[in-house]
Design an enzyme around this catalytic site. Structure first.
Site, PDB file in Angstrom:
ATOM      1  N   MET A  93      -5.337   5.848   9.007  1.00 26.63           N
ATOM      2  CA  MET A  93      -5.886   5.386   7.734  1.00 26.63           C
ATOM      3  C   MET A  93      -6.113   6.500   6.710  1.00 26.63           C
ATOM      4  O   MET A  93      -7.069   6.455   5.937  1.00 26.63           O
ATOM      5  CB  MET A  93      -7.205   4.627   7.986  1.00 26.63           C
ATOM      6  CG  MET A  93      -7.094   3.479   8.963  1.00 26.63           C
ATOM      7  SD  MET A  93      -5.864   2.246   8.483  1.00 26.63           S
ATOM      8  CE  MET A  93      -6.770   1.388   7.211  1.00 26.63           C
ATOM      9  N   LEU A  96      -1.342  10.416   2.937  1.00 27.12           N
ATOM     10  CA  LEU A  96      -0.782  11.760   3.148  1.00 27.12           C
ATOM     11  C   LEU A  96      -0.270  12.324   1.828  1.00 27.12           C
ATOM     12  O   LEU A  96       0.256  11.594   0.989  1.00 27.12           O
ATOM     13  CB  LEU A  96       0.349  11.673   4.170  1.00 27.12           C
ATOM     14  CG  LEU A  96      -0.113  11.255   5.572  1.00 27.12           C
ATOM     15  CD1 LEU A  96       1.062  10.754   6.397  1.00 27.12           C
ATOM     16  CD2 LEU A  96      -0.830  12.398   6.278  1.00 27.12           C
ATOM     17  N   ASN A 110       5.785   4.221  10.061  1.00 31.90           N
ATOM     18  CA  ASN A 110       4.449   3.612   9.984  1.00 31.90           C
ATOM     19  C   ASN A 110       4.566   2.117  10.227  1.00 31.90           C
ATOM     20  O   ASN A 110       5.583   1.505   9.881  1.00 31.90           O
ATOM     21  CB  ASN A 110       3.866   3.861   8.585  1.00 31.90           C
ATOM     22  CG  ASN A 110       2.490   3.236   8.407  1.00 31.90           C
ATOM     23  OD1 ASN A 110       1.617   3.383   9.275  1.00 31.90           O
ATOM     24  ND2 ASN A 110       2.280   2.533   7.308  1.00 31.90           N
ATOM     25  N   HIS A 112       2.769  -1.503   9.269  1.00 32.15           N
ATOM     26  CA  HIS A 112       1.861  -2.082   8.271  1.00 32.15           C
ATOM     27  C   HIS A 112       1.771  -3.590   8.515  1.00 32.15           C
ATOM     28  O   HIS A 112       2.801  -4.254   8.679  1.00 32.15           O
ATOM     29  CB  HIS A 112       2.388  -1.795   6.859  1.00 32.15           C
ATOM     30  CG  HIS A 112       1.474  -2.303   5.803  1.00 32.15           C
ATOM     31  ND1 HIS A 112       0.268  -1.699   5.514  1.00 32.15           N
ATOM     32  CD2 HIS A 112       1.558  -3.375   4.980  1.00 32.15           C
ATOM     33  CE1 HIS A 112      -0.344  -2.375   4.550  1.00 32.15           C
ATOM     34  NE2 HIS A 112       0.421  -3.391   4.211  1.00 32.15           N
ATOM     35  N   GLU A 145       6.558   9.183  -0.158  1.00 29.01           N
ATOM     36  CA  GLU A 145       5.384   9.648  -0.906  1.00 29.01           C
ATOM     37  C   GLU A 145       4.516   8.512  -1.444  1.00 29.01           C
ATOM     38  O   GLU A 145       3.396   8.739  -1.878  1.00 29.01           O
ATOM     39  CB  GLU A 145       5.826  10.604  -2.022  1.00 29.01           C
ATOM     40  CG  GLU A 145       6.321  11.904  -1.420  1.00 29.01           C
ATOM     41  CD  GLU A 145       6.864  12.879  -2.446  1.00 29.01           C
ATOM     42  OE1 GLU A 145       6.448  12.819  -3.611  1.00 29.01           O
ATOM     43  OE2 GLU A 145       7.726  13.692  -2.062  1.00 29.01           O
ATOM     44  N   GLY A 146       5.019   7.290  -1.434  1.00 32.04           N
ATOM     45  CA  GLY A 146       4.203   6.157  -1.873  1.00 32.04           C
ATOM     46  C   GLY A 146       3.365   5.637  -0.706  1.00 32.04           C
ATOM     47  O   GLY A 146       3.534   6.058   0.434  1.00 32.04           O
ATOM     48  N   ASP A 148       2.655   2.751   1.867  1.00 31.03           N
ATOM     49  CA  ASP A 148       3.321   1.591   2.481  1.00 31.03           C
ATOM     50  C   ASP A 148       4.612   1.241   1.723  1.00 31.03           C
ATOM     51  O   ASP A 148       4.872   0.079   1.411  1.00 31.03           O
ATOM     52  CB  ASP A 148       2.379   0.372   2.498  1.00 31.03           C
ATOM     53  CG  ASP A 148       1.082   0.672   3.245  1.00 31.03           C
ATOM     54  OD1 ASP A 148       1.133   1.403   4.242  1.00 31.03           O
ATOM     55  OD2 ASP A 148       0.026   0.173   2.827  1.00 31.03           O
TER      56      ASP A 148
HETATM   57  C1  GRF Z   1      -2.792  -2.596  12.941  1.00 29.74           C
HETATM   58  O1  GRF Z   1      -2.825  -3.918  12.454  1.00 29.74           O
HETATM   59  C2  GRF Z   1      -1.942  -1.734  12.060  1.00 29.74           C
HETATM   60  O2  GRF Z   1      -0.807  -2.377  11.590  1.00 29.74           O
HETATM   61  C3  GRF Z   1      -2.894  -1.451  10.932  1.00 29.74           C
HETATM   62  O3  GRF Z   1      -4.140  -1.237  11.561  1.00 29.74           O
HETATM   63  C4  GRF Z   1      -4.176  -1.935  12.811  1.00 29.74           C
HETATM   64  C5  GRF Z   1      -4.404  -0.891  13.858  1.00 29.74           C
HETATM   65  O4  GRF Z   1      -4.612  -1.422  15.103  1.00 29.74           O
HETATM   66  N1  GRF Z   1      -2.446  -0.387  10.084  1.00 29.74           N
HETATM   67  P1  GRF Z   1      -4.581  -0.482  16.394  1.00 29.74           P
HETATM   68  O5  GRF Z   1      -5.440   0.750  16.091  1.00 29.74           O
HETATM   69  O6  GRF Z   1      -3.169  -0.137  16.685  1.00 29.74           O
HETATM   70  O7  GRF Z   1      -5.223  -1.333  17.467  1.00 29.74           O
END
Ligand code: GRF
Length: 195
Positions: A93, A96, A110, A112, A145-146, A148
């Site tokens: 979270m 970067l 990543n 999402h 760089e954006g 998601d």
């Molecule tokens: C997942 O839904 C992921 O896509 C999002 O945050 C949640 C993380 O869950 N970015 P975990 O830490 O993998 O259990």
């Protein structure tokens, strides 16, 4: 045995996606090996989880650094130390900086919890429900760089039910994430192996 792509996972939370990746990577023929987990939240549940699974975990608390870049430099040094070739962000979270992103361009992916390009950022499940969407899901993409924003590698879709709450929807999407991420890591690692 063929070379396995040395992979790190960046987490901030519970680490259920991390666990799915680690478990998949234990298969003999899997093309990636998880060599390091980095967590930026000292109290995250994922830390114990990774330890139990026998993977080295490093806590790099972003609050201990004066700037985003210093925090990233600490991660970067440790990634190099472990000869990491690929990074999987799994519930990581932190935004970067271009400094870090450029160094790992094409080598950082990543997950999402939305069907990108819809609902970048937070509260994706609530936003999909409020928009009256008929389907929802998750996306795996390269990190650029954006936020998601990078090239999409894979998506999984599920129907959004009239009875769904953000929580029930998140739970059902998470089940798909746990299937999609290992499958996609396999594909990306195989491609890197050929590169
Ligand atoms: C997942 O839904 C992921 O896509 C999002 O945050 C949640 C993380 O869950 N970015 P975990 O830490 O993998 O259990």
């Amino acid at each position: 045995m063929r070379h396995k792509i040395k992979t790190a996972i960046l987490i901030s939370g519970g680490g259920s996606n991390m666990e799915a990746l680690i478990n998949a990577s234990k298969a003999r023929a899997f093309p990636a090996k998880i060599v390091l987990v980095i967590c930026n939240q000292p109290k995250a549940g994922g830390i114990e989880r990774a330890k139990k699974l026998g993977i080295p975990v490093l806590v790099v608390d972003h609050k201990a650094f004066g700037s985003r870049e210093e925090f990233e430099r600490e991660m970067h040094v440790n990634l190099l130390k472990h000869h990491v070739e690929l990074i999987c962000n799994a519930g990581f979270m932190r935004i970067l900086t271009p400094w870090f992103v450029r160094r790992w361009l094409g080598k950082q992916i990543n997950i999402h919890p939305s069907l990108l390009p819809k609902y970048k950022g937070l509260h994706t499940h609530k936003r999909a429900i409020e928009a009256g969407d008929k389907e929802h899901g998750c996306t795996i993409h390269y990190v650029n760089e954006g936020v998601d924003d990078g090239k999409i590698l894979a998506q999984a879709r599920i129907p959004l039910l009239p009875t769904d709450t953000p929580q029930t929807l998140a739970e059902r999407v998470l089940i798909e994430e746990h299937k999609l991420y290992p499958k996609t890591l396999k594909r990306v690692a195989m491609a890197l192996r050929l590169a």
